[in-house]
Write an enzyme that holds these catalytic residues in place. Structure first.
Site, mmCIF file in Angstrom:
data_model
loop_
_atom_site.group_PDB
_atom_site.id
_atom_site.type_symbol
_atom_site.label_atom_id
_atom_site.label_comp_id
_atom_site.label_asym_id
_atom_site.label_seq_id
_atom_site.Cartn_x
_atom_site.Cartn_y
_atom_site.Cartn_z
ATOM 1 C CG ASN A 74 -9.761 4.557 4.298
ATOM 2 O OD1 ASN A 74 -10.880 5.066 4.231
ATOM 3 N ND2 ASN A 74 -9.580 3.263 4.469
ATOM 4 C CD GLU B 293 -12.086 0.302 4.465
ATOM 5 O OE1 GLU B 293 -11.869 1.475 4.108
ATOM 6 O OE2 GLU B 293 -12.196 -0.034 5.659
ATOM 7 C CG HIS C 23 -14.146 4.157 4.321
ATOM 8 N ND1 HIS C 23 -13.650 3.344 5.317
ATOM 9 C CD2 HIS C 23 -14.958 5.041 4.968
ATOM 10 C CE1 HIS C 23 -14.145 3.712 6.482
ATOM 11 N NE2 HIS C 23 -14.924 4.736 6.305
ATOM 12 C CG ASP D 273 -21.660 0.718 6.702
ATOM 13 O OD1 ASP D 273 -22.455 1.202 7.520
ATOM 14 O OD2 ASP D 273 -20.655 1.324 6.293
#
Ligand code: PGA
Length: 250
Positions: A136, A143, A138, A67
């Protein structure tokens, strides 16, 4: 999915470095999928040490990172291009042009994302994908509540992700709102996956990913269905596992 629980961060990092070096020894022209983030810093330091002592070469390998922030050029100090250059690429022997990251600075990030997906395909796909995990759940910047079938695209970052990454930015800067990330289906296409998680703040994400249902709520849970995924944890990252006895210390 194999789970290896190591006593501490250093031994977890060493195990991932061992696997990566074994794969490169068996196939020197491997296509590596690489990750950024604090978890990866000791891994790159370990790989640089092994390169300097002659234990591994990247001369024939290629890499594709997961990313990049939208709007950040490669020279921006918080860009993932810059992170990879400084932490890893500058210190080992990849050939010029062998390292790839999404073009976050493109005037058309969606088109840049499509081009990146195509370039991974054109390179023959990823042999080994290295992953971290967000608090979280990811992986990459995929996400919660996205599609399990996603490809490389522009993703809006969760507030908790921007908060977690604020530590890499100065007080007067905030992390960008968007990133170009490879998709979950892109990650699932990798022939092998190794996810490294260390530290207590990852323990609930690890529990949800390994012991919860496969769900968009926890993107990393999709790895439960990958044919060759290894999850490498230190004790702290493993500390919320309910079935810890199934994952005896490696
Ligand atoms: P971290 O990030 O290694 O900085 O915790 C991991 C991730 O968000 O994937």
């Amino acid at each position: 999915m194999r789970v290896r629980v190591l006593p501490d961060e250093a031994s977890a990092v060493a195990l991932v470095a061992d696997r990566l070096c074994e794969i490169l020894a068996a196939k020197p022209d491997s296509v590596l999928g690489l990750a950024t983030g604090g978890t990866m810093e000791p891994l790159y330091a370990e790989l640089v040490t092994r390169f300097r002592s002659g234990h591994v070469s990247f001369a024939q390998a290629k890499s594709f990172n997961l990313d990049e922030y939208v709007g950040m050029g490669p020279d921006h100090p918080q860009s993932y291009h810059h992170f990879m250059q400084r932490r890893f690429f500058d210190h080992v022997d990849f050939q010029p042009g062998a390292n790839h990251l999404p073009d976050g600075a493109s005037p058309d990030p969606a088109q840049a994302a499509d081009a990146y997906e195509a370039s991974i395909r054109d390179a023959g796909g990823i042999d080994l994908q290295i992953l971290g995990i967000g608090r979280n759940g990811h992986i990459g910047f995929n996400e919660p509540h996205g599609s399990l079938c996603s490809r490389t695209r522009v993703e809006t970052l969760a507030p908790s992700t921007r908060e977690a990454n604020q530590r890499f930015f100065s007080e007067d800067q905030t992390p960008p709102r968007q990133a170009v990330t490879v998709g979950l289906a892109t990650i699932m296409d990798a022939r092998r996956v190794i996810l490294l998680a260390t530290g207590q703040d990852k323990n609930w994400a690890v529990h949800a990913a390994l012991e919860g249902p496969v769900s968009t709520r926890t993107p990393a849970s999709v790895l439960q269905t990958h044919p060759d995924a290894t999850i490498v944890l230190d004790r702290m990252a493993a500390s919320a596992l309910e079935f810890e006895d199934r994952h005896a210390l490696a």
